[in-house]
Design a protein around this motif. Structure first.
Motif, PDB file in Angstrom:
ATOM      1  N   MET A  32      49.046  47.963  51.462  1.00 41.47           N
ATOM      2  CA  MET A  32      49.327  47.882  50.009  1.00 41.47           C
ATOM      3  C   MET A  32      48.794  49.270  49.455  1.00 41.47           C
ATOM      4  N   SER A  33      49.443  49.701  48.483  1.00 36.06           N
ATOM      5  CA  SER A  33      49.171  51.101  47.636  1.00 36.06           C
ATOM      6  C   SER A  33      47.870  50.741  46.869  1.00 36.06           C
ATOM      7  N   GLU A  34      47.417  52.019  46.441  1.00 38.68           N
ATOM      8  CA  GLU A  34      46.259  51.879  45.614  1.00 38.68           C
ATOM      9  C   GLU A  34      46.486  51.296  44.375  1.00 38.68           C
ATOM     10  N   ILE A  35      47.684  51.323  43.713  1.00 41.63           N
ATOM     11  CA  ILE A  35      47.783  50.668  42.529  1.00 41.63           C
ATOM     12  C   ILE A  35      47.729  49.383  42.633  1.00 41.63           C
ATOM     13  N   THR A  36      48.209  48.744  43.583  1.00 39.58           N
ATOM     14  CA  THR A  36      48.344  47.436  43.721  1.00 39.58           C
ATOM     15  C   THR A  36      47.091  46.875  43.871  1.00 39.58           C
ATOM     16  N   ILE A  37      46.060  47.606  44.782  1.00 38.41           N
ATOM     17  CA  ILE A  37      44.738  46.840  45.109  1.00 38.41           C
ATOM     18  C   ILE A  37      43.862  46.942  43.893  1.00 38.41           C
ATOM     19  N   ILE A  38      44.265  47.978  42.918  1.00 36.92           N
ATOM     20  CA  ILE A  38      43.715  47.896  41.525  1.00 36.92           C
ATOM     21  C   ILE A  38      44.012  46.699  40.592  1.00 36.92           C
ATOM     22  N   ILE A  66      46.068  44.113  41.161  1.00 35.89           N
ATOM     23  CA  ILE A  66      46.006  42.636  41.119  1.00 35.89           C
ATOM     24  C   ILE A  66      44.724  41.939  40.489  1.00 35.89           C
ATOM     25  N   PRO A  67      43.399  42.333  40.998  1.00 39.76           N
ATOM     26  CA  PRO A  67      42.304  41.808  40.359  1.00 39.76           C
ATOM     27  C   PRO A  67      42.001  42.161  38.793  1.00 39.76           C
ATOM     28  N   LEU A  68      42.731  42.912  38.505  1.00 36.56           N
ATOM     29  CA  LEU A  68      42.820  43.526  36.965  1.00 36.56           C
ATOM     30  C   LEU A  68      43.396  42.482  36.209  1.00 36.56           C
ATOM     31  N   VAL A  69      44.701  42.336  36.707  1.00 31.80           N
ATOM     32  CA  VAL A  69      45.611  41.231  35.860  1.00 31.80           C
ATOM     33  C   VAL A  69      45.187  39.895  36.170  1.00 31.80           C
ATOM     34  N   LEU A  70      44.593  39.509  37.270  1.00 28.75           N
ATOM     35  CA  LEU A  70      44.069  38.130  37.225  1.00 28.75           C
ATOM     36  C   LEU A  70      42.851  38.078  36.444  1.00 28.75           C
ATOM     37  N   GLY A  71      41.941  39.073  36.363  1.00 27.33           N
ATOM     38  CA  GLY A  71      40.646  39.026  35.549  1.00 27.33           C
ATOM     39  C   GLY A  71      41.255  38.778  34.026  1.00 27.33           C
ATOM     40  N   LEU A  82      41.536  32.559  42.288  1.00 27.94           N
ATOM     41  CA  LEU A  82      42.707  33.549  42.983  1.00 27.94           C
ATOM     42  C   LEU A  82      41.957  34.722  43.029  1.00 27.94           C
ATOM     43  N   LEU A  83      41.105  35.211  41.911  1.00 26.84           N
ATOM     44  CA  LEU A  83      40.344  36.500  41.959  1.00 26.84           C
ATOM     45  C   LEU A  83      39.248  36.457  42.887  1.00 26.84           C
ATOM     46  N   PHE A  84      38.522  35.317  43.125  1.00 18.81           N
ATOM     47  CA  PHE A  84      37.679  35.116  43.922  1.00 18.81           C
ATOM     48  C   PHE A  84      37.909  35.102  45.353  1.00 18.81           C
ATOM     49  N   THR A  85      39.091  34.437  45.512  1.00 22.43           N
ATOM     50  CA  THR A  85      39.659  34.614  47.209  1.00 22.43           C
ATOM     51  C   THR A  85      40.164  35.842  47.130  1.00 22.43           C
ATOM     52  N   TYR A  86      40.680  36.615  46.260  1.00 18.79           N
ATOM     53  CA  TYR A  86      41.148  38.047  46.705  1.00 18.79           C
ATOM     54  C   TYR A  86      40.095  38.817  47.078  1.00 18.79           C
ATOM     55  N   LEU A  87      38.828  38.725  46.318  1.00 15.62           N
ATOM     56  CA  LEU A  87      37.712  39.582  46.786  1.00 15.62           C
ATOM     57  C   LEU A  87      37.074  39.181  48.105  1.00 15.62           C
ATOM     58  N   ILE A  88      37.018  37.741  48.423  1.00 11.46           N
ATOM     59  CA  ILE A  88      36.470  37.430  49.601  1.00 11.46           C
ATOM     60  C   ILE A  88      37.297  38.171  50.818  1.00 11.46           C
ATOM     61  N   VAL A  89      38.804  37.679  50.527  1.00  8.68           N
ATOM     62  CA  VAL A  89      39.468  38.166  51.674  1.00  8.68           C
ATOM     63  C   VAL A  89      39.461  39.458  51.833  1.00  8.68           C
ATOM     64  N   GLY A  90      39.377  40.467  50.989  1.00  7.15           N
ATOM     65  CA  GLY A  90      39.112  41.826  50.824  1.00  7.15           C
ATOM     66  C   GLY A  90      38.120  42.192  51.579  1.00  7.15           C
ATOM     67  N   TYR A  91      36.876  41.429  51.403  1.00  9.46           N
ATOM     68  CA  TYR A  91      35.754  41.725  51.991  1.00  9.46           C
ATOM     69  C   TYR A  91      35.756  41.777  53.484  1.00  9.46           C
TER      70      TYR A  91
END
Length: 67
Positions: A1-7, A9-14, A46-55
């Motif tokens: 994943m690119s750096e833009i996508t990593i930032i 996804i959670p920004l848009v979901l939030g 989805l934001l919480f799931t994204y953060l847990i999976v990323g961790y």
């Protein structure tokens, strides 16, 4: 994943989750309030799931706590 996508996804979901939460809490029409709160809940889940999976994806397996 690119750096833009990593930032992005959670920004848009939030942002979407927060806007729909505000619409659900301060909306004037009773019918769409339930829809707005449902969309907000899904976005925050989805934001919480994204953060847990990323961790778990970025943490080495040796340092993970064993339950």
């Amino acid at each position: 994943m690119s750096e833009i996508t990593i930032i992005a996804i959670p920004l848009v979901l939030g942002i979407v989750g927060f806007v729909y939460l505000l619409l659900g809490l301060f909306g004037y029409h009773p019918k769409p309030i339930r829809l707005h709160l449902t969309i907000s809940g899904i976005c925050f889940f989805l934001l919480f799931t994204y953060l847990i999976v990323g961790y778990f994806y970025t943490t080495p397996s040796v340092s993970l706590p064993l339950f």
